[in-house]
Design a protein around this motif. Structure first.
Motif, short mmCIF file in Angstrom:
data_model
loop_
_atom_site.label_atom_id
_atom_site.label_comp_id
_atom_site.label_asym_id
_atom_site.label_seq_id
_atom_site.Cartn_x
_atom_site.Cartn_y
_atom_site.Cartn_z
N ALA A 5 14.04 31.70 79.89
CA ALA A 5 13.69 32.69 78.88
C ALA A 5 14.73 33.81 78.84
N PRO A 6 14.65 34.71 77.86
CA PRO A 6 15.57 35.85 77.82
C PRO A 6 15.52 36.66 79.12
N PRO A 7 16.59 37.40 79.41
CA PRO A 7 16.71 38.10 80.70
C PRO A 7 15.64 39.16 80.94
N ASN A 8 15.11 39.76 79.88
CA ASN A 8 14.10 40.82 80.06
C ASN A 8 13.31 40.99 78.77
N ASN A 9 12.55 42.08 78.68
CA ASN A 9 11.65 42.28 77.53
C ASN A 9 12.22 43.14 76.43
#
Length: 530
Positions: free
Chosen positions: A139-143
């Motif tokens: 998933a993407p590195p963070n939000n």
């Protein structure tokens, strides 16, 4: 270099215009530089000292030209570098400065820099953008969220990494920690400064650096009630301390040239605006301040907003006031036509540099844009929150014809259907708001106290906002009735009325100790000195 020349912006009135919506010269429905040149007479008649242009660089125009694919090329929509040189020369010949948008946070995905950076991890421009490894799940590195909705991270197969985009997925963010990238931006600035422009307005200046640890942003208070991009507080993406070093670097480039202005888009509450000026190291000359635009139309709220802003400025910092822009909703639509006249007088008489957006001077309101004509990605991607900016960006209306005198073709965005507010009509009406803007600009130029004089507040009472401006032996009193009915101002008004927002004072008139103001009336009074 004398002081008046070196800090010309302190006495200037600055007019923002979007070339794509100002004047079309070739019938394609989009404004261009030859069209702008053909309307310079209007700028000189109005009396503005400088114009700031929204981007005219080569772009696929997914975001109003702020997605730039070549910083050194004029997009063919607008013309050529030769047209740009002609514009600079003509404006300077008439004493008008030119400010360009500088977009240092991101480029278009079509930019040659990104094409090379995204090709592999080991090419010379591999580190020119913000890249990161995926989370363990892929998933993407963070939000972190994009302002246009959804994750701010996009996967790139060629590199096996994500790139970060604060805005559209087609607008990857540049990596300001890379010295080669910083040098490239400096070269872009010098390219335009060497051509003779008078400064830059820095776009998105508060988001140039992101947290190097890629820490998640915390949930925003009541975030469930906000548009999706605002549901986290951007602690680790916006207004980072390191961003100030980037702005200082940009200022160093500007300071290599005489008498050039650096203004910029900033963010945060009033108490945060001061650090964008810089103290030990200079940053922006003019961090743009939207306090007048964002404040409720109420005398106590206005008094407080003005005072809070001025008190937040560092010692020696020059104020700036803005009442409109390509990203802001039209103030006339929120406060009405009569109060807009009073706001115009407030803008032009407060201590500081006034900015307004093309069309504000004719009382332009938000233009209705049918769903099938919407261009703004905010409205396309974050629907239902009233974020669309197209109503402000509709082409300028010069006359009451269907295309408003803007084009012989189909305008790229629709205009008002009634054509009631247009330049030709208002130039012929000596009491129009257009003539009020022109009169205020002329009076400001004629009275140094309005340009560089000290500001002295007077306590607001009875819906009347009042203050004085003084310089040497000159003292002016400005009284503004914020109410939609008459109000009396109790105070020493002995002197000559120089201007009323109603534009019906045919000759200077002596005033008594107090004055009765009509609904939404403002007066500028030159006080008698004992």
């Amino acid at each position: 270099m004398n002081k008046a020349t070196g800090d010309w912006w302190k006495s200037a009135v600055i007019y923002e215009l979007a070339p794509i919506s100002f004047q079309d010269s070739n019938g394609d429905g989009k404004g261009d530089l030859p069209g702008l040149i053909s309307r310079i007479e209007y700028l000189t008649w109005l009396g503005v000292d400088a114009v700031w242009l929204t981007p005219i660089y080569k772009s696929p125009f997914r975001d109003f030209g702020y997605d730039i694919s070549d910083f050194r090329t004029i997009d063919s929509t607008f013309g050529s570098l030769e047209d740009m040189d002609r514009l600079i020369a003509k404006l300077h010949e008439l004493g008008i400065k030119l400010i360009l948008d500088l977009v240092p946070n991101h480029t278009s995905r079509d930019h040659d820099w990104f094409v090379k950076s995204s090709a592999s991890r080991d090419n010379p421009k591999a580190d020119w953008y913000v890249w990161a490894e995926p989370a363990e799940t892929g998933a993407p590195p963070n939000n972190w969220l994009s302002r246009f909705g959804g994750s701010a991270w996009e996967w790139c197969d060629a590199r096996g990494q994500y790139y970060y985009h604060s805005f559209l997925v087609e607008q990857p963010d540049l990596n300001w920690r890379n010295p080669d990238l910083r040098a490239a931006i400096a070269d872009v600035m010098r390219f335009w400064l060497d051509r003779g422009i008078d400064g830059f307005r820095v776009d998105a200046s508060a988001v140039l650096i992101k947290d190097h640890l890629l820490r998640d942003n915390p949930p925003a208070p009541k975030g469930q009630d906000k548009p999706p991009p605002q549901r986290f507080t951007p602690v680790f993406t916006d207004d980072r301390p390191e961003t100030m070093r980037c702005i200082e670097f940009i200022r160093e480039v500007i300071d290599g040239y005489d008498s050039r202005l650096l203004c910029g888009e900033v963010q945060g509450k009033t108490d945060r605006i001061g650090h964008f000026y810089g103290t030990e190291r200079p940053r922006l000359h003019l961090p743009l301040n939207f306090a007048l635009l964002d404040c409720p139309w109420d005398v106590l709220a206005l008094q407080a907003a003005i005072d809070a802003y001025l008190n937040a400025l560092p010692e020696g910092a020059w104020p700036v006031w803005v009442i409109g822009g390509h990203d802001k909703q039209r103030i006339a639509s929120s406060i009405g036509q009569a109060p807009l006249r009073t706001l115009a007088m407030l803008l032009m008489t407060l201590k500081g540099t006034p900015f307004f957006f093309m069309g504000d001077e004719i009382g332009r309101e938000r233009v209705h844009i049918p769903d099938d004509r919407i261009d703004d990605p905010f409205e396309k991607l974050v629907k239902g929150y009233g974020l669309c900016r197209d109503p402000e960006r509709a082409p300028m209306r010069w006359d009451d014809s269907p295309a408003g005198g803007f084009t012989t073709g189909e305008p790229w965005l629709p205009l008002e259907t009634d054509g009631a507010r247009n330049v030709d009509q208002q130039r012929g009406d000596e009491r129009s708001i257009l003539h009020l803007f022109r009169s205020l600009i002329a009076l400001r130029r004629a009275h140094p106290a309005l340009q560089r004089g000290e500001y002295h507040p007077v306590r607001a009472r009875n819906d009347v906002l009042a203050f004085k401006r003084s310089l040497d032996q000159s003292e002016l009193l400005i009284v503004l009735n914020i109410a939609a009915e008459p109000r009396k101002f109790e105070g020493d008004c002995r002197g000559n009325v120089l201007l009323s927002t109603h534009l019906d004072w045919s000759t200077p008139a002596a005033q008594p100790i107090s004055v009765l103001l009509r609904a939404n009336e403002g007066l500028i009074i030159e006080l008698d000195r004992p």
